[in-house]
Design a protein around this motif. Structure first.
Motif, PDB file in Angstrom:
ATOM      1  N   LEU A  17      23.893  78.654  56.876  1.00 10.99           N
ATOM      2  CA  LEU A  17      23.934  80.048  56.782  1.00 10.99           C
ATOM      3  C   LEU A  17      24.349  80.385  58.591  1.00 10.99           C
ATOM      4  N   VAL A  18      24.888  81.470  58.534  1.00 10.08           N
ATOM      5  CA  VAL A  18      25.169  81.849  59.772  1.00 10.08           C
ATOM      6  C   VAL A  18      24.810  83.605  60.274  1.00 10.08           C
ATOM      7  N   GLN A  19      24.772  83.883  61.166  1.00 11.25           N
ATOM      8  CA  GLN A  19      24.398  85.252  61.508  1.00 11.25           C
ATOM      9  C   GLN A  19      25.462  86.220  60.854  1.00 11.25           C
ATOM     10  N   TYR A  20      24.814  87.465  60.570  1.00 10.22           N
ATOM     11  CA  TYR A  20      25.697  88.333  59.762  1.00 10.22           C
ATOM     12  C   TYR A  20      26.925  88.746  60.877  1.00 10.22           C
ATOM     13  N   GLY A  21      28.110  88.773  60.573  1.00  7.59           N
ATOM     14  CA  GLY A  21      29.203  89.317  61.364  1.00  7.59           C
ATOM     15  C   GLY A  21      30.176  88.125  61.926  1.00  7.59           C
ATOM     16  N   ARG A  22      29.303  86.828  61.529  1.00  8.46           N
ATOM     17  CA  ARG A  22      30.050  85.661  61.908  1.00  8.46           C
ATOM     18  C   ARG A  22      30.619  85.256  60.587  1.00  8.46           C
ATOM     19  N   SER A  23      31.911  84.243  60.484  1.00  6.70           N
ATOM     20  CA  SER A  23      32.351  83.805  59.352  1.00  6.70           C
ATOM     21  C   SER A  23      32.046  82.308  59.080  1.00  6.70           C
ATOM     22  N   TYR A  24      31.898  81.477  60.226  1.00  4.42           N
ATOM     23  CA  TYR A  24      31.851  80.283  59.807  1.00  4.42           C
ATOM     24  C   TYR A  24      30.899  79.641  60.832  1.00  4.42           C
ATOM     25  N   CYS A  25      30.075  78.648  60.436  1.00  6.14           N
ATOM     26  CA  CYS A  25      29.039  77.796  61.223  1.00  6.14           C
ATOM     27  C   CYS A  25      29.646  77.236  62.363  1.00  6.14           C
ATOM     28  N   ASP A  26      29.151  76.794  63.345  1.00  2.00           N
ATOM     29  CA  ASP A  26      29.532  76.104  64.618  1.00  2.00           C
ATOM     30  C   ASP A  26      30.425  74.893  64.250  1.00  2.00           C
ATOM     31  N   LYS A  27      30.070  74.103  63.378  1.00  5.70           N
ATOM     32  CA  LYS A  27      30.774  73.019  62.852  1.00  5.70           C
ATOM     33  C   LYS A  27      32.222  73.277  62.361  1.00  5.70           C
ATOM     34  N   HIS A  28      32.540  74.517  61.648  1.00  3.08           N
ATOM     35  CA  HIS A  28      33.684  74.608  61.088  1.00  3.08           C
ATOM     36  C   HIS A  28      34.361  75.898  61.851  1.00  3.08           C
ATOM     37  N   GLN A  29      33.687  76.556  62.727  1.00  2.00           N
ATOM     38  CA  GLN A  29      34.283  77.493  63.635  1.00  2.00           C
ATOM     39  C   GLN A  29      35.682  77.246  64.187  1.00  2.00           C
ATOM     40  N   VAL A  30      35.597  75.847  64.799  1.00  5.63           N
ATOM     41  CA  VAL A  30      36.730  75.237  65.456  1.00  5.63           C
ATOM     42  C   VAL A  30      37.983  74.915  64.546  1.00  5.63           C
ATOM     43  N   MET A  31      37.721  74.814  63.106  1.00  5.87           N
ATOM     44  CA  MET A  31      38.496  74.351  62.195  1.00  5.87           C
ATOM     45  C   MET A  31      39.555  75.565  61.844  1.00  5.87           C
ATOM     46  N   HIS A  32      38.800  76.725  61.862  1.00  4.48           N
ATOM     47  CA  HIS A  32      39.243  78.153  61.505  1.00  4.48           C
ATOM     48  C   HIS A  32      39.702  78.923  62.609  1.00  4.48           C
ATOM     49  N   ARG A  33      39.711  78.592  63.919  1.00  4.03           N
ATOM     50  CA  ARG A  33      39.936  79.468  64.885  1.00  4.03           C
ATOM     51  C   ARG A  33      41.285  80.327  64.823  1.00  4.03           C
ATOM     52  N   GLY A  34      42.139  79.129  64.484  1.00  2.00           N
ATOM     53  CA  GLY A  34      43.745  79.868  64.372  1.00  2.00           C
ATOM     54  C   GLY A  34      44.224  80.295  63.180  1.00  2.00           C
ATOM     55  N   ASP A  35      43.535  80.727  62.305  1.00  2.00           N
ATOM     56  CA  ASP A  35      43.692  81.271  60.987  1.00  2.00           C
ATOM     57  C   ASP A  35      44.495  82.318  61.112  1.00  2.00           C
ATOM     58  N   ARG A  36      44.374  83.354  61.873  1.00  4.54           N
ATOM     59  CA  ARG A  36      45.236  84.356  61.937  1.00  4.54           C
ATOM     60  C   ARG A  36      45.372  85.080  63.236  1.00  4.54           C
ATOM     61  N   ASP A  37      46.634  85.162  63.591  1.00  9.19           N
ATOM     62  CA  ASP A  37      46.732  85.770  64.818  1.00  9.19           C
ATOM     63  C   ASP A  37      46.264  87.079  65.202  1.00  9.19           C
ATOM     64  N   SER A  38      46.060  87.597  66.808  1.00  6.83           N
ATOM     65  CA  SER A  38      45.582  88.590  66.832  1.00  6.83           C
ATOM     66  C   SER A  38      46.688  89.795  66.547  1.00  6.83           C
ATOM     67  N   ALA A  39      46.031  90.943  66.356  1.00  7.70           N
ATOM     68  CA  ALA A  39      46.643  92.110  65.948  1.00  7.70           C
ATOM     69  C   ALA A  39      48.052  92.299  66.873  1.00  7.70           C
ATOM     70  N   SER A  40      47.853  92.209  68.142  1.00  7.96           N
ATOM     71  CA  SER A  40      48.764  92.491  68.948  1.00  7.96           C
ATOM     72  C   SER A  40      49.754  91.254  68.890  1.00  7.96           C
ATOM     73  N   LYS A  41      49.448  90.094  68.624  1.00 11.46           N
ATOM     74  CA  LYS A  41      50.407  89.071  68.201  1.00 11.46           C
ATOM     75  C   LYS A  41      51.241  89.342  67.037  1.00 11.46           C
ATOM     76  N   ARG A  42      50.857  90.040  66.238  1.00  8.66           N
ATOM     77  CA  ARG A  42      51.403  90.251  64.919  1.00  8.66           C
ATOM     78  C   ARG A  42      52.265  91.464  64.962  1.00  8.66           C
ATOM     79  N   GLY A  43      52.267  91.883  66.237  1.00  6.15           N
ATOM     80  CA  GLY A  43      53.156  93.287  66.552  1.00  6.15           C
ATOM     81  C   GLY A  43      52.509  94.504  66.662  1.00  6.15           C
TER      82      GLY A  43
END
Length: 119
Positions: A17-43
């Motif tokens: 379980l993680v705090q509301y507003g977070r998507s992943y626990c500490d163990k999996h946060q690193v794995m999903h850090r690059g899932d989507r580019d920032s809005a500015s990088k997407r144009g």
């Protein structure tokens, strides 16, 4: 003031379980850090914000609501055909349409995520 309850980690099979507003626990946060580019990088940068504002001034009403006979203020400029990183399609104003947030969320949650292929 009561806090919102913890939510499950979004990594498949993780029971943490993680705090509301977070998507992943500490163990999996690193794995999903690059899932989507920032809005500015997407144009969606200052150039886009200016083009968006200009388009909404010229087309202030939601086209989907207008088809249903309702007059609703548009707040989103949508790409009719998702650009998927294609810069030519991204900046093609004939591919823009003004939508209210409700119609935009409905479109992106159905047609854009699950495209209909025609042969």
């Amino acid at each position: 003031m009561p806090r919102k309850p913890n939510v499950p980690c979004k990594h498949p099979g993780c029971p943490a379980l993680v705090q509301y507003g977070r998507s992943y626990c500490d163990k999996h946060q690193v794995m999903h850090r690059g899932d989507r580019d920032s809005a500015s990088k997407r144009g969606y940068d200052s150039r886009w914000r200016k083009a968006r504002a200009r388009f909404l001034r010229v087309h202030p009403l939601c086209v989907k609501c207008k088809e249903e006979g309702k007059l609703v203020k548009a707040t989103v400029v949508d790409h009719i055909v998702p650009h998927r990183g294609d810069q030519r399609l991204f900046w093609d104003e004939s591919n823009f349409q003004s939508l209210c947030k409700r119609c935009h969320d409905k479109k992106t949650g159905t047609k854009d995520q699950h495209p209909e292929y025609k042969y």
